[in-house]
Design a protein around this motif. Structure first.
Motif, PDB file in Angstrom:
ATOM      1  N   SER A 260       0.829  -1.202   0.000  1.00 26.19           N
ATOM      2  CA  SER A 260       0.000   0.000   0.000  1.00 26.19           C
ATOM      3  C   SER A 260       0.862   1.251   0.000  1.00 26.19           C
ATOM      4  O   SER A 260       2.013   1.239   0.442  1.00 26.19           O
ATOM      5  CB  SER A 260      -0.911   0.026   1.225  1.00 26.19           C
ATOM      6  OG  SER A 260      -0.151   0.228   2.399  1.00 26.19           O
ATOM      7  N   ARG A 366     -13.048  -2.815   6.142  1.00 22.38           N
ATOM      8  CA  ARG A 366     -13.212  -2.065   4.888  1.00 22.38           C
ATOM      9  C   ARG A 366     -14.628  -2.217   4.337  1.00 22.38           C
ATOM     10  O   ARG A 366     -15.189  -1.272   3.781  1.00 22.38           O
ATOM     11  CB  ARG A 366     -12.158  -2.514   3.871  1.00 22.38           C
ATOM     12  CG  ARG A 366     -10.741  -2.092   4.240  1.00 22.38           C
ATOM     13  CD  ARG A 366      -9.750  -2.368   3.116  1.00 22.38           C
ATOM     14  NE  ARG A 366      -9.600  -3.785   2.849  1.00 22.38           N
ATOM     15  CZ  ARG A 366      -8.767  -4.597   3.507  1.00 22.38           C
ATOM     16  NH1 ARG A 366      -8.031  -4.112   4.494  1.00 22.38           N
ATOM     17  NH2 ARG A 366      -8.662  -5.873   3.198  1.00 22.38           N
ATOM     18  N   ASP A 403     -15.257   8.247  -2.199  1.00 21.69           N
ATOM     19  CA  ASP A 403     -14.423   7.189  -1.628  1.00 21.69           C
ATOM     20  C   ASP A 403     -14.147   6.065  -2.614  1.00 21.69           C
ATOM     21  O   ASP A 403     -13.024   5.563  -2.694  1.00 21.69           O
ATOM     22  CB  ASP A 403     -15.111   6.600  -0.383  1.00 21.69           C
ATOM     23  CG  ASP A 403     -14.928   7.464   0.846  1.00 21.69           C
ATOM     24  OD1 ASP A 403     -14.192   8.461   0.758  1.00 21.69           O
ATOM     25  OD2 ASP A 403     -15.534   7.149   1.891  1.00 21.69           O
ATOM     26  N   THR A 406     -11.361   7.059  -4.844  1.00 24.89           N
ATOM     27  CA  THR A 406     -10.085   7.503  -4.261  1.00 24.89           C
ATOM     28  C   THR A 406      -9.566   6.569  -3.179  1.00 24.89           C
ATOM     29  O   THR A 406      -8.522   6.840  -2.592  1.00 24.89           O
ATOM     30  CB  THR A 406     -10.254   8.910  -3.657  1.00 24.89           C
ATOM     31  OG1 THR A 406     -11.285   8.877  -2.659  1.00 24.89           O
ATOM     32  CG2 THR A 406     -10.622   9.924  -4.726  1.00 24.89           C
ATOM     33  N   THR A 407     -10.270   5.472  -2.918  1.00 22.47           N
ATOM     34  CA  THR A 407      -9.853   4.500  -1.916  1.00 22.47           C
ATOM     35  C   THR A 407      -9.826   3.113  -2.534  1.00 22.47           C
ATOM     36  O   THR A 407     -10.837   2.648  -3.070  1.00 22.47           O
ATOM     37  CB  THR A 407     -10.824   4.490  -0.716  1.00 22.47           C
ATOM     38  OG1 THR A 407     -10.881   5.784  -0.139  1.00 22.47           O
ATOM     39  CG2 THR A 407     -10.369   3.476   0.330  1.00 22.47           C
ATOM     40  N   GLU A 408      -8.679   2.449  -2.464  1.00 22.99           N
ATOM     41  CA  GLU A 408      -8.622   1.062  -2.910  1.00 22.99           C
ATOM     42  C   GLU A 408      -9.204   0.201  -1.796  1.00 22.99           C
ATOM     43  O   GLU A 408      -8.573  -0.007  -0.756  1.00 22.99           O
ATOM     44  CB  GLU A 408      -7.179   0.649  -3.206  1.00 22.99           C
ATOM     45  CG  GLU A 408      -7.063  -0.766  -3.736  1.00 22.99           C
ATOM     46  CD  GLU A 408      -5.627  -1.227  -3.918  1.00 22.99           C
ATOM     47  OE1 GLU A 408      -5.442  -2.306  -4.494  1.00 22.99           O
ATOM     48  OE2 GLU A 408      -4.701  -0.512  -3.491  1.00 22.99           O
ATOM     49  N   TYR A 409     -10.423  -0.312  -2.008  1.00 18.73           N
ATOM     50  CA  TYR A 409     -11.120  -1.003  -0.937  1.00 18.73           C
ATOM     51  C   TYR A 409     -10.506  -2.356  -0.592  1.00 18.73           C
ATOM     52  O   TYR A 409     -10.619  -2.831   0.531  1.00 18.73           O
ATOM     53  CB  TYR A 409     -12.603  -1.154  -1.266  1.00 18.73           C
ATOM     54  CG  TYR A 409     -13.423   0.009  -0.764  1.00 18.73           C
ATOM     55  CD1 TYR A 409     -13.666   0.167   0.593  1.00 18.73           C
ATOM     56  CD2 TYR A 409     -13.923   0.965  -1.634  1.00 18.73           C
ATOM     57  CE1 TYR A 409     -14.399   1.239   1.069  1.00 18.73           C
ATOM     58  CE2 TYR A 409     -14.661   2.048  -1.167  1.00 18.73           C
ATOM     59  CZ  TYR A 409     -14.900   2.178   0.188  1.00 18.73           C
ATOM     60  OH  TYR A 409     -15.612   3.250   0.651  1.00 18.73           O
TER      61      TYR A 409
END
Length: 581
Positions: A260, A366, A403, A406-409
Motif C-alpha cells: 500500500s 473495509r 471514496d 479515491t480508496t482502494e477497498y
C-alpha cells in the motif's frame, strides 16, 4: 516510535521457532554481500543454468506451494478456486524462470532479447514490442490473446534492441543487496520480484514475507534452494519492526515494496509526512489503486451481456477481491439502452460466484466502511456490495473525490459511474474522468464489441494513448498482463517518492526492456466459438481464471505441469479441460 520508523533492532520468533534478531539479520546481509560478489563473477551461461535448477525445485514444490497458499486463504482442497493458486503461484514463477533463462542465453549468444520480436507502431510514433505470445505454446494455449509493450515516445526500434537486457548487458556490475518487502495476497509476487531484482539489476535480495504468507516459508525455502545455497537470497519473516530494521540497515542499497501507499510512505517519510522524503535510498514499488472497467455501449446479445458480466465479476472477485488490479469501478454510458440489463447481469454474476471467507486482514473493516459510506448500496449474496456512485444527473464535481474512486477497498466492493454520451465522445469523457478522478495508474480495463472498436478507428487508439495506466486490457483483464512473463508490470511512469500513486518502476519484463511506458493487452470479446461470430479468430474457450470456470482448478494444474516441463503430448489434455470450463 515503532521500529518500522526508527530502524531499532527487532527480536521476533519465526514460525519454526528460530529466534530472528538483529544479529542474525546482520549475518544474513553479510552473507548476501558475499553472494552479490559471486553473482557479479558468474557467467551468463552459469546464471541460466542456475535458473533452470531453480525451476526444477519450484516444480517439485508446486503442489505443496498450492496447498500452503490455499490454507492461508481458507480454501477447501475441493474448491474450484484452487485454480487461482496454481496460476498465480508456481505457474507464474515457472513461466518467468523459463523466459528469463532464454533471455540470458540470448544475450550470452550475442543476440538482442528482441531479435525475434515483432515491432509495431502506436499513436504519436511510439514503438511497440510484442510480448504475448512469447512462444508457439503461448500462441496455442492463449489463442486470441496478445500484448504489446509500448515504449516511451521518441525511443526507436534500434534503441530498444540495443538497450534490451538491462543489468545483463553489464553483468559484472555489482548491484548490491536489496530488500524485497513481499506482498500478502498473491504468492508469486514476492518470488517474481526477487527474480527481477537479480536479473534486471544484478541485485541479490533479502525477502521479508508478509505475515499472511508466513506459512509458505518452508515451501519458498525449498523451491528457491538453489538461489539460497548460492548466497543470492535469504527469506525471513517478521512484522513491521523487521521490515523497518532492514530498510534502514546500511547493508541494504535498495528497497522494493509491493503493498500500500501507506506502507511506502511510512518508510519514506518516517511516520509523519513532510515536504521532502527522509528516506535516501532508492525505492521501487507496486502499490495498486482503483482500477476502472470502461464499458463501450453497443448492441450486445443476451449471451454477450452474461459473459461480460462474468468477466466483470472475475475482475472484482478473483482472489476474493484482494488484488491490486481488481476492477473496482464500472464506467458506463448513461444513455446506453442496455445499461440496466448489464448491471442486472453483473449483480447476478457477482452473487453466483463461489463464496469464500474474507481471508485478507482488515477486510471486514473495509466492508463496514463501504456500507457506511454508501448506505443505499446493494448487498448481494456472498457479502458482495454493488455501489451506484453517480448517474448522469449528478454533477461530476460532487463525486470526483468519492471514496470508491479515491480508496482502494481491497474487498468485494464494485462501484458504478455513469457518464453522458456515446461513441468517441463517451470514450473521451471516460478517459478524462479516470485519469483525473481515480486513484492510481496501475491498470485499466476496456470492454466493447469489436464492431464498436472498429467504428471508432484511430480515435480508439488515440484514447488508449491518453489513458495513463501501466497496463491497459482491451476485452481482457489486466491480470493477463500480470501473468505474462515478458509483459512489463507496474504503474504508469512519472510517479515520485513524494507522490507515489501506484508505484515506481516495473517488474516481470522477462525480455528486460528499457524505456517502457505501458503494456496493452488485447483479448477476444467472446471466447470460442462465439468469437468467430464477432469477426475474431480466437480458439480459447472461457479462460480458466474466470471465477465461473468449472474446470479452472484442473486446467490451472495442468498448465503448471506444462510450464514445468513443456511437451506437445500434454496439450490435448489441457485443451480438453479448458473446454469443460
Amino acid at each position: 516510535m515503532s521500529a518500522e520508523l526508527s530502524g531499532t533492532e527487532p527480536n521476533r520468533t519465526e514460525p519454526n521457532g528460530a529466534e530472528l534478531n538483529g544479529a542474525q539479520l546482520d549475518l544474513a546481509l553479510a552473507e548476501l554481500g558475499e553472494g552479490s560478489e559471486r553473482w557479479a563473477s558468474t557467467t551468463l551461461a552459469a546464471r541460466a543454468d542456475l535458473l533452470a535448477r531453480t525451476g526444477a525445485c519450484v516444480a517439485a514444490e508446486a503442489k505443496r506451494w498450492v496447498t500452503a497458499a490455499s490454507r492461508a486463504k481458507g480454501l477447501h482442497k475441493s474448491s474450484p478456486l484452487i485454480g487461482e493458486e496454481w496460476l498465480t503461484g508456481p505457474y507464474g514463477v515457472l513461466t518467468s524462470l523459463t523466459a528469463l533463462r532464454r533471455t540470458l542465453r540470448a544475450i550470452d549468444g550475442g543476440h538482442s532479447t528482441l531479435a525475434s520480436r515483432r515491432f509495431g507502431r502506436a499513436p504519436d510514433g511510439r514503438v511497440t514490442v510484442a510480448v504475448l505470445p512469447l512462444n508457439r505454446y503461448d500462441g496455442l494455449l492463449l489463442h486470441g490473446f496478445r500484448a504489446e509493450a509500448w515504449l516511451r515516445p521518441g525511443v526507436t526500434a534500434a534503441q530498444a534492441r540495443d538497450r534490451a537486457g538491462l543489468g545483463q548487458l553489464t553483468p559484472t556490475t555489482n548491484g548490491g543487496v536489496g530488500l524485497v518487502l513481499g506482498a500478502g495476497n498473491i504468492s508469486s509476487i514476492a518470488p517474481l520480484d526477487v527474480l527481477y531484482e537479480l536479473v534486471a539489476h544484478n541485485r541479490v535480495s533479502i525477502l521479508k514475507l508478509n505475515p499472511t504468507f508466513d506459512g509458505l516459508l518452508p515451501v519458498y525455502r525449498a523451491a528457491f534452494a538453489p538461489l539460497i545455497e548460492a548466497g543470492l537470497l535469504r527469506i525471513v519473516t517478521g512484522g513491521a519492526d523487521v521490515g523497518g530494521y532492514l530498510a534502514h540497515h546500511p547493508g541494504i542499497s535498495h528497497v522494493h515494496i509491493t503493498g500500500s501507499a501507506a506502507t511506502h510512505d511510512a518508510i519514506v517519510f518516517g511516520g509523519s509526512r513532510t515536504d521532502a522524503p527522509r528516506f535516501t535510498k532508492p525505492i521501487s514499488s507496486e502499490l495498486g489503486g482503483v482500477s476502472p472497467i470502461i464499458v463501450l455501449p453497443g448492441r450486445w446479445s443476451a449471451r454477450d451481456l452474461r459473459y461480460q458480466a462474468e468477466h466483470v465479476a472475475t475482475m472484482r472477485l478473483h482472489n476474493g477481491g484482494y488484488n491490486c488490479i481488481a476492477g473496482q469501478v464500472l464506467v458506463l454510458s448513461a444513455t446506453w439502452p442496455q445499461k440496466a440489463a448489464f448491471l442486472e447481469a453483473v449483480a447476478v454474476a457477482l452473487a453466483a460466484a463461489p463464496t469464500r471467507r474474507a481471508w485478507y486482514p482488515g477486510s471486514d473493516g473495509r466492508m463496514r466502511a463501504a456500507r457506511t459510506a454508501y448506505p443505499a448500496a446493494r448487498l448481494l449474496p456472498g457479502g458482495r456490495l454493488l455501489v451506484a456512485v453517480a448517474d448522469s444527473a449528478t454533477p461530476a464535481a460532487s463525486w470526483s473525490t468519492d471514496d470508491i474512486l479515491t480508496t482502494e477497498y481491497f474487498a468485494p466492493v464494485l462501484g458504478v459511474v455513469e457518464l453522458q454520451g456515446s461513441g468517441q465522445a463517451y470514450l473521451d469523457a471516460a478517459v478524462e474522468t479516470v485519469n483525473r478522478d481515480f486513484l492510481g495508474t496501475l491498470g485499466a480495463n476496456i470492454l466493447g464489441l469489436p464492431s464498436s472498436i472498429r467504428r471508432l478507428g484511430p480515435g480508439f487508439e488515440q484514447a488508449m494513448a491518453r489513458l495513463r495506466y501501466g497496463t491497459i486490457a482491451i476485452n481482457a483483464w489486466t491480470g493477463v498482463g500480470f501473468l505474462s512473463a515478458a509483459a512489463p508490470w507496474g504503474a504508469f511512469p512519472g510517479h515520485t517518492m513524494d507522490n507515489v500513486q501506484s508505484g515506481i518502476g516495473v517488474v516481470h519484463n522477462a525480455l528486460l526492456l528499457d524505456d517502457v511506458e505501458r503494456t496493452v493487452v488485447r483479448g477476444p470479446f467472446r471466447p470460442f466459438p462465439r468469437s468467430i461470430a464477432h469477426g475474431e479468430w480466437a480458439l480459447l474457450p472461457k479462460p480458466p481464471w474466470f471465477v465461473s470456470a468449472r474446470s479452472g482448478a484442473l486446467t490451472a494444474r495442468l498448465l503448471t505441469e506444462f510450464a514445468a516441463r513443456p511437451s506437445a503430448r500434454k496439450l490435448p489434455r489441457i485443451l480438453a479441460a479448458a473446454f469443460r470450463a
